[in-house]
Design a protein around this motif. Structure first.
Motif, short mmCIF file in Angstrom:
data_model
loop_
_atom_site.label_atom_id
_atom_site.label_comp_id
_atom_site.label_asym_id
_atom_site.label_seq_id
_atom_site.Cartn_x
_atom_site.Cartn_y
_atom_site.Cartn_z
N ALA A 1 33.91 26.05 32.28
CA ALA A 1 34.80 26.84 31.41
C ALA A 1 36.18 26.22 31.30
O ALA A 1 37.05 26.76 30.60
N GLY A 2 36.39 25.11 31.99
CA GLY A 2 37.66 24.41 31.87
C GLY A 2 38.66 24.66 32.99
O GLY A 2 39.80 24.19 32.91
N ILE A 3 38.29 25.36 34.03
CA ILE A 3 39.18 25.57 35.17
C ILE A 3 39.10 24.35 36.08
O ILE A 3 38.00 23.95 36.48
N PRO A 4 40.23 23.72 36.43
CA PRO A 4 40.19 22.57 37.33
C PRO A 4 39.48 22.92 38.63
O PRO A 4 39.62 24.03 39.15
N VAL A 5 38.69 21.98 39.15
CA VAL A 5 37.86 22.27 40.31
C VAL A 5 38.68 22.71 41.52
O VAL A 5 38.26 23.60 42.27
N ASP A 6 39.84 22.11 41.73
CA ASP A 6 40.67 22.50 42.88
C ASP A 6 41.09 23.96 42.76
O ASP A 6 41.04 24.72 43.74
N GLU A 7 41.48 24.37 41.56
CA GLU A 7 41.89 25.75 41.34
C GLU A 7 40.70 26.70 41.49
O GLU A 7 40.80 27.76 42.13
N ALA A 8 39.57 26.30 40.93
CA ALA A 8 38.38 27.15 40.99
C ALA A 8 37.94 27.37 42.44
O ALA A 8 37.67 28.50 42.86
N ALA A 9 37.87 26.29 43.19
CA ALA A 9 37.41 26.38 44.58
C ALA A 9 38.35 27.24 45.42
O ALA A 9 37.89 27.99 46.29
N ARG A 10 39.64 27.14 45.17
CA ARG A 10 40.61 27.90 45.96
C ARG A 10 40.60 29.38 45.63
O ARG A 10 41.16 30.18 46.37
N ARG A 11 39.98 29.76 44.53
CA ARG A 11 39.91 31.18 44.16
C ARG A 11 38.65 31.87 44.70
O ARG A 11 38.51 33.07 44.57
N ILE A 12 37.75 31.11 45.30
CA ILE A 12 36.49 31.67 45.76
C ILE A 12 36.61 32.16 47.20
O ILE A 12 37.17 31.47 48.06
N LYS A 13 36.07 33.35 47.45
CA LYS A 13 36.09 33.93 48.79
C LYS A 13 34.68 34.39 49.15
O LYS A 13 33.99 35.00 48.34
N PHE A 14 34.28 34.08 50.38
CA PHE A 14 32.97 34.49 50.88
C PHE A 14 33.13 35.69 51.81
O PHE A 14 33.91 35.65 52.77
N ASN A 15 32.41 36.75 51.50
CA ASN A 15 32.36 37.94 52.37
C ASN A 15 30.97 38.00 53.00
O ASN A 15 30.00 38.37 52.35
N PHE A 16 30.89 37.58 54.25
CA PHE A 16 29.62 37.52 54.96
C PHE A 16 29.40 38.78 55.79
O PHE A 16 30.33 39.43 56.24
N GLY A 17 28.13 39.08 56.04
CA GLY A 17 27.79 40.04 57.06
C GLY A 17 27.67 39.31 58.38
O GLY A 17 27.59 38.08 58.42
#
Length: 622
Positions: A245-261
């Motif tokens: 979608a055009g979001i730079p990979v560094d920015e995209a990766a830094r916006r992702i959060k994992f919520n684990f059990g």
């Protein structure tokens, strides 16, 4: 010091692995070493009974350092995690009061679940009034279709208040694929919204907004390697779509959060988080980010709901405590401990305080935050880390080969696999191969539910039905807890108004009759029956008379296998059908006893749940 160390070990001759195995085999007295001592895990690999230094040879995990790529040992050079408590917001002012209160009691991360219909600038101001946003992590969730609106309101609020936007930390929980798994609604066209959300939150660089709620898989009964493997594919789906979608990979990766059990398999869970960071870093690295720091996994852990129980609910404190320990030692960023009573009621001030203090004990008294990755170099945990990583990676590759996580969810493949795992775990619980203390093993004999009922799952179409009772375009996960069937059985017994009495007819060999009486008491108490143990009877006739005098509905003969040939038939005939007759064990003479009319035998190989259901039917409990 080195010389002293060498001198100490020089007093002992080295022992090889082969010698240890020979010694163990000799002590097993002919039993198979592999069958007796090697653990076949649910994760697809075997665990040896011991590990030695040689087992670390060739493992790259031991080369890692805290805070350095691939972040296996942690994304930080410290182990200070955040203590999180979540608040379901019904009234903004009341939620604000509660937030300010718990911030004074050790919490430094808050999760607000807000209703979309209430969203407005005034609402946000009321909710966050008096909270120093730079000093606490703030996490928000709302209806997926209103997440961008929520993000705009938060940015406007923080700008209006003159906050240091660079210092703010938190998240907005946008995870359409999670809703697909839970609710069955097709939200596959999410790329544009995800991009808009990332762009909206650009003024807040410390805020995550694309979430991978793998906790959902955990609560549905997924095995550890499945939770991790699917979580990686889940995160990769979001990362790829944002990049496209055009979001730079560094920015995209830094916006992702994992919520684990996090479940109760203590060492496995530690290994899971270590493996998760390493594998995610390797995935992001393939997108060629400008900085390795973009490969850091933001990981929140929440204790599992799958193994929580309604009966003997204080045992939930033991489960969640070991789970929190696993997550803390594994170096996650934040932890939520589920209150022990969440299964049957909205948590109250007491249970929430206990949940907070469980983490504070780990920090303030056990000092878990003072050491980074204490598992490093452990022969056992390093091998678990590699083994779990290997099995999870197989899951990840399989999903990618079939078109990615979104396609797998749309086709119902993820749901089918996880639901099958949940089914297998339920079967294991019913046979006591997976133990839930206080539920299918060592129940509290005298506990009553006293009106407690398990809270029903919310339904996408309203009406208070269970989620999987609705028709949906996409298959959904089943969230029945591991204890749910045992709880239903025990509640059924209580609701009948009749509490069956189970009498232990103990006779013969002292050690065997006591052991079998204890086994049988635990067995029948799982259904809420009243159990009556005894010291022993000189004859089966006296035992039968005592059982009838006590008003027994079930009489369990407890003796040794050799003595059953002598005692069982006379006891059965003396009882003469006035109560159900059960033999505790599986003696060699079982066929002869069956031929004499004895139907019921309980032992370690029977399905406890199904057997108890059958007894309820025979006793007229519906």
């Amino acid at each position: 010091m080195a010389e002293r160390k060498e001198k100490l070990f020089s007093d002992f001759s080295p022992v090889s692995t082969e010698q240890w195995i020979e010694k163990a085999t000799a002590d097993l007295k002919g039993a198979d070493f592999e069958k007796k001592l090697v653990w076949r895990t649910n994760e697809g690999f075997s665990v040896k009974p011991f590990y030695r230094k040689e087992d670390l040879e060739g493992l790259k995990t031991t080369d890692a350092l805290p805070g350095e790529f691939p972040y296996l040992r942690g994304t930080r050079k410290n182990n200070v995690w955040m203590v999180r408590q979540d608040i379901a917001v019904d009234d903004a002012k009341e939620a604000n009061r509660k937030a300010l209160d718990i911030l004074m009691k050790g919490v430094d991360s808050i999760g607000f679940s807000v209703k979309a219909k209430d969203l407005s600038g005034e609402y946000i101001e009321t909710l966050l009034d008096g909270i120093m946003a730079e000093s606490v992590e703030l996490n928000f969730s709302t209806c997926q279709g209103h997440t961008v609106e929520l993000a705009r309101l938060l940015v406007a609020y923080f700008q209006k208040k003159g906050c240091n936007l660079e210092a703010l930390r938190g998240s907005v929980n946008y995870d359409p694929m999670n809703k697909m798994l839970k609710k069955g609604k097709d939200l596959s066209a999410f790329a544009a919204t995800a991009k808009e959300l990332v762009e909206t939150l650009r003024p807040l660089p410390g805020y995550k907004c694309i979430c991978v709620n793998a906790l959902t898989l955990n609560n549905a009964g997924a095995y550890i390697y499945q939770e991790l493997g699917y979580a990686l594919a889940w995160g990769n789906e979001y990362l790829a779509q944002l990049a496209d979608a055009g979001i730079p990979v560094d920015e995209a990766a830094r916006r992702i959060k994992f919520n684990f059990g996090v479940g109760s398999n203590y060492f496995m869970e530690i290994a899971k988080f270590r493996a998760a960071r390493m594998l995610w870093a390797d995935i992001v690295k393939q997108y060629q980010p400008a900085c390795d720091c973009s490969c850091k996994m933001a990981a929140h852990a929440e204790t599992s709901s799958y193994n929580l129980t309604l009966f003997d609910s204080y045992v939930n404190l033991l489960r969640t405590q070991t789970e929190a320990m696993s997550a803390a030692l594994a170096g996650v960023d934040s932890i939520t401990v589920a209150p022990f009573d969440k299964v049957y009621e909205a948590p109250n001030e007491f249970s929430e305080r206990l949940a907070r203090n469980q983490q504070l004990l780990l920090k303030e008294e056990s000092h878990f935050d003072k050491v980074v990755d204490p598992s490093a170099g452990s022969y056992y945990i390093e091998n678990l880390t590699v083994s779990i990583a290997r099995e999870a990676w197989k899951v990840f590759l399989a999903v990618e080969d079939e078109g990615g996580f979104l396609s797998a969810v749309q086709a119902g493949k993820v749901q089918a696999v996880v639901n099958e795992s949940g089914k297998k775990r339920h079967e294991a619980v019913s046979k006591r191969k997976e133990v839930l203390l206080g539920t299918n093993q060592y129940p509290n004999f005298n506990e009553r539910a006293e009106g407690k009922q398990p809270l029903a799952h919310a339904c996408c179409c309203g009406g208070g039905h269970k989620e999987h009772a609705c028709e949906k375009p996409i298959a959904t996960l089943n969230f029945d807890r591991a204890a749910s069937e045992f709880e239903a059985l025990r509640l059924q017994t209580e609701a009948s108004g009749k509490r069956p009495k189970v009498f232990m007819l103990t006779v013969g060999n002292l050690a065997m009759r006591q052991a079998r009486a204890q086994f049988s008491c635990n067995f029948f108490a799982c259904a809420g029956y009243e159990v009556i143990d005894n010291l022993g009877f000189p004859s089966v006739e006296e035992g039968v008379d005592a059982a009838l005098k006590a008003g027994a509905d079930i009489v369990v003969l407890c003796s040794s296998d050799d003595e059953y040939a002598e005692y069982a038939v006379p006891a059965f005939r003396a009882l003469a059908g006035r109560a159900l007759f059960v033999v505790a064990g599986a003696p060699q003479c079982m066929d002869d006893l069956k031929a004499a009319g004895i139907e019921h035998f309980i032992h370690v190989r029977v399905n406890v749940l199904e057997t108890l259901k059958e007894f309820n039917v025979k006793l007229g409990i519906k």
